[in-house]
Design a protein around this motif. Structure first.
Motif, PDB file in Angstrom:
ATOM      1  N   SER A  14       0.833  -1.214   0.000  1.00 52.81           N
ATOM      2  CA  SER A  14       0.000   0.000   0.000  1.00 52.81           C
ATOM      3  C   SER A  14       0.858   1.251   0.000  1.00 52.81           C
ATOM      4  O   SER A  14       0.611   2.200  -0.764  1.00 52.81           O
ATOM      5  N   PHE A  15       1.870   1.255   0.867  1.00 55.83           N
ATOM      6  CA  PHE A  15       2.775   2.402   0.957  1.00 55.83           C
ATOM      7  C   PHE A  15       3.507   2.634  -0.365  1.00 55.83           C
ATOM      8  O   PHE A  15       3.581   3.763  -0.870  1.00 55.83           O
ATOM      9  N   ALA A  16       4.035   1.547  -0.961  1.00 56.37           N
ATOM     10  CA  ALA A  16       4.785   1.670  -2.214  1.00 56.37           C
ATOM     11  C   ALA A  16       3.888   2.115  -3.365  1.00 56.37           C
ATOM     12  O   ALA A  16       4.312   2.896  -4.229  1.00 56.37           O
ATOM     13  N   THR A  17       2.637   1.637  -3.388  1.00 51.33           N
ATOM     14  CA  THR A  17       1.692   2.051  -4.432  1.00 51.33           C
ATOM     15  C   THR A  17       1.437   3.551  -4.373  1.00 51.33           C
ATOM     16  O   THR A  17       1.510   4.254  -5.385  1.00 51.33           O
ATOM     17  N   CYS A  18       1.144   4.045  -3.165  1.00 49.15           N
ATOM     18  CA  CYS A  18       0.857   5.479  -2.995  1.00 49.15           C
ATOM     19  C   CYS A  18       2.087   6.329  -3.294  1.00 49.15           C
ATOM     20  O   CYS A  18       1.987   7.381  -3.929  1.00 49.15           O
ATOM     21  N   ALA A  19       3.257   5.867  -2.832  1.00 52.99           N
ATOM     22  CA  ALA A  19       4.492   6.624  -3.046  1.00 52.99           C
ATOM     23  C   ALA A  19       4.817   6.745  -4.531  1.00 52.99           C
ATOM     24  O   ALA A  19       5.179   7.824  -5.017  1.00 52.99           O
TER      25      ALA A  19
END
Length: 332
Positions: free
Chosen positions: A103-108
């Motif tokens: 989730s974090f990598a997708t948003c970043a």
């Protein structure tokens, strides 16, 4: 053959931002306040853009998606961090850890491409103002945002799989306050060279390609502005880019420092501070940066405030009228 000392993790222990017990409550209050400000500020930006017809332009369309990503970004990390400030057993399951990283990598990643789209929007607005409405069509804007989200999903899938395909057998203790790539790679007992190359390549491509695109856009903007005969026109053009440049500097500066250093120079304690900048501070600061330095946003906020005060005034008048009718009814 699997070595005897190799085991596969079912859960990890997050060591958190600090191990000092006397600071747990302080950091809980700090992170909670930041999260509340982040959510309220970014939701406010989204609602303001939706409400005000003057903000229904490509620039603010991209800004609304930037705010949405900042909310998702913070929600993927901060609630879990808050929980670990108050519980004794600071564990996170393998599935939840991988989901958090994904989730974090997708948003970043998506945020990188949305920032690049905003830079292109400013380039067209300043360098080709007569063609702006034609070039920045609704179809193109929707396509750029969809492409940003798609790039985020593809990149984060490769990023997450390349890390979680490794066996974790040294320790289950993650020296971080959330599941991030570098501290997870440090836990693996196998050779992580290929995985580090894949992670660096993915992050490097996304960050460096969008950085080059943004720098090229603003160099063309600078070249155009320097040809303006009016100083006032040049100042106005730069003022429309100022907020975006501040946001880019904060986000890309910390991201580049975090992920594109050699692994030999990684200090997990320093990484916590750096990662707090782009995962916690930047999502909170973006609404302030775009609201305080943007004339259109300030005008929209004044109009929204006027509408709210007008509604309260009407409500108070209606309540006073009802009280008056009741009073006269009793007298009668």
């Amino acid at each position: 053959m699997i070595k005897e000392n190799e085991t596969f993790a079912s859960e990890f222990i997050l060591l958190g931002f600090t191990s000092r017990e006397d600071l747990q409550v302080t950091f809980f209050v700090l992170f909670f306040a930041i999260y509340v400000v982040t959510v309220i500020g970014n939701l406010g930006v989204i609602v303001l853009i939706r409400m005000d017809l003057c903000l229904h332009t490509p620039m603010y369309f991209f800004l609304s998606h930037l705010s949405l990503l900042d909310i998702c970004y913070s929600t993927a990390i901060i609630p879990q961090t808050l929980l670990h400030f108050v519980v004794e057993k600071k564990v996170i399951s393998f599935v939840r850890c991988s989901t958090q990283l994904f989730s974090f990598a997708t948003c970043a990643t998506a945020e990188c491409y949305v920032l690049a789209a905003m830079a292109y929007d400013r380039y067209v607005a300043i360098c080709n103002p007569l063609l702006y409405s034609v070039v920045m069509s609704q179809r193109l804007c929707l396509g750029m945002v969809a492409g940003a989200y798609l790039a985020g999903v593809i990149s984060s899938t490769i990023y997450t799989v390349s890390i979680f395909c490794l066996p974790f057998c040294r320790s289950m203790r993650i020296n971080h306050f959330f599941c991030d790539g570098p501290p997870l790679l440090a836990l693996s007992c196998s050779d992580t060279h290929v995985n580090e190359v894949i992670v660096s390549a993915m992050v490097g491509f996304n960050v460096l390609s969008t950085t080059v695109f943004i720098l090229t856009s603003y160099l063309l903007v600078l070249s155009t502005v320097l040809r303006f005969h009016s100083v006032a026109s040049g100042h106005k053009a730069f003022s429309t880019c100022a907020s975006h440049l501040v946001s880019i500097t904060l986000y890309y500066g910390s991201s580049l420092f975090m992920y594109l250093r050699p692994s030999s120079r990684h200090s997990l304690e320093h990484d916590k501070v750096v990662s707090m900048m782009y995962t916690v501070a930047v999502p909170m600061l973006n609404p302030l940066i775009y609201s305080l330095r943007n004339t259109d946003m300030k005008n929209a906020m004044r109009k929204a405030k006027g509408r709210v005060l007008s509604c309260w005034s009407i409500h108070d008048s209606w309540s006073a009228e009802r009280r008056g009718l009741r009073f006269h009814g009793k007298e009668g």
